[in-house]
Design a protein around this motif. Sequence first.
Motif, PDB file in Angstrom:
ATOM      1  N   LEU A  19       0.862  -1.179   0.000  1.00  0.00           N
ATOM      2  CA  LEU A  19       0.000   0.000   0.000  1.00  0.00           C
ATOM      3  C   LEU A  19       0.902   1.233   0.000  1.00  0.00           C
ATOM      4  CD1 LEU A  19      -2.734   1.523   0.409  1.00  0.00           C
ATOM      5  CD2 LEU A  19      -2.348   1.260   2.878  1.00  0.00           C
ATOM      6  N   ILE A  20       0.726   2.099  -0.982  1.00  0.00           N
ATOM      7  CA  ILE A  20       1.475   3.350  -1.027  1.00  0.00           C
ATOM      8  C   ILE A  20       0.527   4.477  -0.647  1.00  0.00           C
ATOM      9  CG2 ILE A  20       2.779   4.947  -2.478  1.00  0.00           C
ATOM     10  CD1 ILE A  20       3.698   2.568  -4.132  1.00  0.00           C
ATOM     11  N   VAL A  21       0.873   5.192   0.414  1.00  0.00           N
ATOM     12  CA  VAL A  21       0.024   6.266   0.931  1.00  0.00           C
ATOM     13  C   VAL A  21       0.563   7.600   0.417  1.00  0.00           C
ATOM     14  CG1 VAL A  21      -0.924   7.355   2.991  1.00  0.00           C
ATOM     15  CG2 VAL A  21      -0.540   4.881   2.952  1.00  0.00           C
ATOM     16  N   ASN A  22      -0.279   8.317  -0.281  1.00  0.00           N
ATOM     17  CA  ASN A  22       0.125   9.545  -0.964  1.00  0.00           C
ATOM     18  C   ASN A  22       0.010  10.744  -0.027  1.00  0.00           C
ATOM     19  OD1 ASN A  22       0.577  11.682  -2.673  1.00  0.00           O
ATOM     20  ND2 ASN A  22      -0.868  11.016  -4.242  1.00  0.00           N
ATOM     21  N   GLY A  23       1.149  11.145   0.542  1.00  0.00           N
ATOM     22  CA  GLY A  23       1.216  12.364   1.336  1.00  0.00           C
ATOM     23  C   GLY A  23       2.065  13.407   0.640  1.00  0.00           C
ATOM     24  N   VAL A  24       2.198  13.260  -0.689  1.00  0.00           N
ATOM     25  CA  VAL A  24       3.100  14.101  -1.478  1.00  0.00           C
ATOM     26  C   VAL A  24       2.593  15.534  -1.589  1.00  0.00           C
ATOM     27  CG1 VAL A  24       4.039  14.450  -3.793  1.00  0.00           C
ATOM     28  CG2 VAL A  24       4.048  12.167  -2.788  1.00  0.00           C
ATOM     29  N   GLU A  25       1.322  15.664  -1.987  1.00  0.00           N
ATOM     30  CA  GLU A  25       0.700  16.973  -2.221  1.00  0.00           C
ATOM     31  C   GLU A  25       1.643  17.878  -3.025  1.00  0.00           C
ATOM     32  OE1 GLU A  25      -2.598  19.248   0.299  1.00  0.00           O
ATOM     33  OE2 GLU A  25      -0.630  19.330   1.250  1.00  0.00           O
ATOM     34  N   CYS A  26       1.933  17.432  -4.261  1.00  0.00           N
ATOM     35  CA  CYS A  26       2.892  18.146  -5.103  1.00  0.00           C
ATOM     36  C   CYS A  26       2.281  19.359  -5.795  1.00  0.00           C
ATOM     37  CB  CYS A  26       3.481  17.200  -6.141  1.00  0.00           C
ATOM     38  SG  CYS A  26       2.248  16.501  -7.274  1.00  0.00           S
ATOM     39  N   GLU A  27       0.962  19.427  -5.862  1.00  0.00           N
ATOM     40  CA  GLU A  27       0.295  20.564  -6.513  1.00  0.00           C
ATOM     41  C   GLU A  27       0.634  21.846  -5.762  1.00  0.00           C
ATOM     42  OE1 GLU A  27      -1.745  22.388  -9.353  1.00  0.00           O
ATOM     43  OE2 GLU A  27      -2.208  20.252  -9.271  1.00  0.00           O
ATOM     44  N   PRO A  28       1.153  22.879  -6.463  1.00  0.00           N
ATOM     45  CA  PRO A  28       1.463  24.146  -5.789  1.00  0.00           C
ATOM     46  C   PRO A  28       0.251  24.729  -5.063  1.00  0.00           C
ATOM     47  CG  PRO A  28       2.419  24.106  -7.987  1.00  0.00           C
ATOM     48  CD  PRO A  28       1.549  22.889  -7.882  1.00  0.00           C
ATOM     49  N   TYR A  29       0.522  25.482  -4.029  1.00  0.00           N
ATOM     50  CA  TYR A  29      -0.456  26.216  -3.213  1.00  0.00           C
ATOM     51  C   TYR A  29      -1.231  25.336  -2.220  1.00  0.00           C
ATOM     52  CZ  TYR A  29       0.022  30.605  -5.897  1.00  0.00           C
ATOM     53  OH  TYR A  29       0.484  31.751  -6.474  1.00  0.00           O
ATOM     54  N   LEU A  30      -1.598  24.102  -2.583  1.00  0.00           N
ATOM     55  CA  LEU A  30      -2.467  23.298  -1.722  1.00  0.00           C
ATOM     56  C   LEU A  30      -1.705  22.744  -0.528  1.00  0.00           C
ATOM     57  CD1 LEU A  30      -4.634  21.320  -4.312  1.00  0.00           C
ATOM     58  CD2 LEU A  30      -4.953  23.637  -3.400  1.00  0.00           C
ATOM     59  N   THR A  31      -2.334  22.789   0.657  1.00  0.00           N
ATOM     60  CA  THR A  31      -1.688  22.313   1.890  1.00  0.00           C
ATOM     61  C   THR A  31      -2.630  21.513   2.779  1.00  0.00           C
ATOM     62  OG1 THR A  31      -2.195  24.396   3.035  1.00  0.00           O
ATOM     63  CG2 THR A  31      -0.060  24.262   1.930  1.00  0.00           C
ATOM     64  N   CYS A  32      -3.808  21.153   2.285  1.00  0.00           N
ATOM     65  CA  CYS A  32      -4.795  20.481   3.137  1.00  0.00           C
ATOM     66  C   CYS A  32      -4.318  19.105   3.604  1.00  0.00           C
ATOM     67  CB  CYS A  32      -6.148  20.388   2.445  1.00  0.00           C
ATOM     68  SG  CYS A  32      -6.121  19.789   0.754  1.00  0.00           S
ATOM     69  N   ASP A  33      -3.640  18.345   2.730  1.00  0.00           N
ATOM     70  CA  ASP A  33      -3.133  17.027   3.139  1.00  0.00           C
ATOM     71  C   ASP A  33      -2.023  17.170   4.167  1.00  0.00           C
ATOM     72  OD1 ASP A  33      -4.907  15.835   1.447  1.00  0.00           O
ATOM     73  OD2 ASP A  33      -3.444  15.332  -0.110  1.00  0.00           O
ATOM     74  N   HIS A  34      -1.166  18.153   3.976  1.00  0.00           N
ATOM     75  CA  HIS A  34      -0.090  18.428   4.927  1.00  0.00           C
ATOM     76  C   HIS A  34      -0.664  18.676   6.323  1.00  0.00           C
ATOM     77  CE1 HIS A  34       3.624  21.164   5.943  1.00  0.00           C
ATOM     78  NE2 HIS A  34       3.439  20.215   6.835  1.00  0.00           N
ATOM     79  N   GLN A  35      -1.654  19.555   6.408  1.00  0.00           N
ATOM     80  CA  GLN A  35      -2.225  19.885   7.713  1.00  0.00           C
ATOM     81  C   GLN A  35      -2.987  18.712   8.311  1.00  0.00           C
ATOM     82  OE1 GLN A  35      -1.240  22.604   9.083  1.00  0.00           O
ATOM     83  NE2 GLN A  35      -2.314  22.200  11.012  1.00  0.00           N
ATOM     84  N   LEU A  36      -3.601  17.903   7.457  1.00  0.00           N
ATOM     85  CA  LEU A  36      -4.309  16.713   7.942  1.00  0.00           C
ATOM     86  C   LEU A  36      -3.327  15.746   8.592  1.00  0.00           C
ATOM     87  CD1 LEU A  36      -7.252  15.588   7.892  1.00  0.00           C
ATOM     88  CD2 LEU A  36      -6.575  14.270   5.882  1.00  0.00           C
ATOM     89  N   MET A  37      -2.146  15.581   8.005  1.00  0.00           N
ATOM     90  CA  MET A  37      -1.136  14.709   8.607  1.00  0.00           C
ATOM     91  C   MET A  37      -0.668  15.251   9.950  1.00  0.00           C
ATOM     92  SD  MET A  37       1.250  13.268   5.467  1.00  0.00           S
ATOM     93  CE  MET A  37       1.436  14.792   4.538  1.00  0.00           C
ATOM     94  N   MET A  38      -0.571  16.566  10.064  1.00  0.00           N
ATOM     95  CA  MET A  38      -0.109  17.169  11.312  1.00  0.00           C
ATOM     96  C   MET A  38      -1.142  17.042  12.432  1.00  0.00           C
ATOM     97  SD  MET A  38       2.921  17.999  10.635  1.00  0.00           S
ATOM     98  CE  MET A  38       3.232  18.723  12.256  1.00  0.00           C
ATOM     99  N   GLU A  39      -2.412  17.194  12.091  1.00  0.00           N
ATOM    100  CA  GLU A  39      -3.459  17.203  13.120  1.00  0.00           C
ATOM    101  C   GLU A  39      -4.087  15.834  13.363  1.00  0.00           C
ATOM    102  OE1 GLU A  39      -6.313  20.373  13.075  1.00  0.00           O
ATOM    103  OE2 GLU A  39      -4.914  21.781  12.116  1.00  0.00           O
ATOM    104  N   HIS A  40      -4.044  14.948  12.363  1.00  0.00           N
ATOM    105  CA  HIS A  40      -4.707  13.643  12.500  1.00  0.00           C
ATOM    106  C   HIS A  40      -3.782  12.500  12.070  1.00  0.00           C
ATOM    107  CE1 HIS A  40      -8.595  15.426  13.514  1.00  0.00           C
ATOM    108  NE2 HIS A  40      -8.398  16.288  12.531  1.00  0.00           N
ATOM    109  N   GLY A  41      -2.502  12.661  12.351  1.00  0.00           N
ATOM    110  CA  GLY A  41      -1.537  11.642  11.966  1.00  0.00           C
ATOM    111  C   GLY A  41      -1.810  10.285  12.580  1.00  0.00           C
ATOM    112  N   GLU A  42      -2.209  10.269  13.851  1.00  0.00           N
ATOM    113  CA  GLU A  42      -2.448   8.989  14.524  1.00  0.00           C
ATOM    114  C   GLU A  42      -3.602   8.238  13.874  1.00  0.00           C
ATOM    115  OE1 GLU A  42      -2.862   7.228  19.087  1.00  0.00           O
ATOM    116  OE2 GLU A  42      -2.923   9.394  18.731  1.00  0.00           O
ATOM    117  N   GLU A  43      -4.670   8.963  13.551  1.00  0.00           N
ATOM    118  CA  GLU A  43      -5.806   8.327  12.895  1.00  0.00           C
ATOM    119  C   GLU A  43      -5.424   7.821  11.498  1.00  0.00           C
ATOM    120  OE1 GLU A  43      -5.763  11.242  14.515  1.00  0.00           O
ATOM    121  OE2 GLU A  43      -7.765  11.879  15.130  1.00  0.00           O
TER     122      GLU A  43
END
Length: 445
Positions: free
Chosen positions: A160-184
């Motif tokens: 399973l490859i989990v995509n936390g790349v978020e390579c699209e410029p400007y977007l940061t929603c996945d980044h913040q989701l990892m920071m706030e809900h990493g355990e989940e």
Amino acid sequence: MNTFRIGGVHPHDNKEYSAHQPIVECPLPKQAIIPLAQHIGAPAKPIVQKGDHVKVGQMIAEAGGFVSASVHSSVSGVVTKIDATVDAWGLKMPAIFIDVEGDEWLPEIDRSSDVRRDCTIEAKEIIDKISKAGIVGLGGACFPTHVKLCPPPGQKAEVLIVNGVECEPYLTCDHQLMMEHGEEIIIGIQITMKALGIHRAIIGIEKNKPDAIARMHELTRKTLGIEVMPLQLKYPQGGEKQLIDACIGRQVPSGALPIATGAVVDNVATIYAIYEAVQKNKPLISRVMTVTGKSVAKPGNYLVRFGTPLTQVVELAGGVPEDTGKIIGGGPMMGRAMNNINMPTHKRTSGLLFLPESESRRGIEENCIRCGKCVSACPMGLEPYLLSRQSELKMWDEMEAHNVMDCIECGCCQFTCPSHRPLLDYVRSGKATVGGIIRARNAKK
């Protein structure tokens, strides 16, 4: 550090405007307009009628086939009509209109902030819950997730490859989701591995998110089978085929599905939704989206329930900047310019980008100088200059022969073209036509 081998470009990421902003929950709308086609595949079929009272989390439309996804109410209230609404490009789409009354949830949904770690159900039940929850890929494609977790006969997932790349410029929603809900997210990964019957997972994160890399390393330090893999900065590394190449060094053959390499790819937001569905009985009724731009007053990441008008989310971010020249749904590379923002949010809504007038004008189109930059940049090894010209001339058979259906519409070709030619526009249009021809041909067999 790893990356994919073919093509790619390096646009400025412009993530500083919305990065590290805590997720803000958007207030409930007065009326929710919930589209029935929020995914790849057949639209969902309504199972409610005008006058019905619905609760948050209640299924209001069932999947219209195997490659489809159920739709649930994100609000409580009264169904006022089932009618067409208009999307950001002026196209009509069926939707359910609900006048909001309070915020009454189905009792089986766990709304607490407690993290539920133990998953006691078996693989088939996990996939059934994912299907009933209407979960789709939240990285952009919106492919029904339960289909992805059921590989075709003769093919088996290995990783399973989990995509936390978020390579699209400007977007940061996945980044913040990892920071706030990493355990989940880690628990969601373990649940997905169990559903697939595998024992290996890789979380791919680009190196411009060192805090997310550190956070995921910390959470997986004592977790067997899950590896965090920092990746070089290169767009479009978040594409399934590019991420597979970067993480495990395998390339998806032309015309094949990613599972041909033994890999299943899911976005971190999708994994979080899986956690909520399996552990909290919560269907997919909301998502985190980025509202950003150099002139936006309050750029950030907002948790929005589907059906909420985009205008309401924009007001939360400070309104439309005065110098706006273009509004893009998504990011600047793969997103599309919007005619208006008088439309509801849905599962595909990853972000809104407000470009100032000074940056929204295209360069003057000139003749192709045969420099080959678009060929070098194409991550799929195609010839964009040729496909573009074939599209202009309506040479559909030739486009198919030159593998236009392999195009992932990333925009690398157009980004790198010194002659400012609208390569992506032509290729995207031609690909849509060729795809229709192929589907019609297959239907006759």
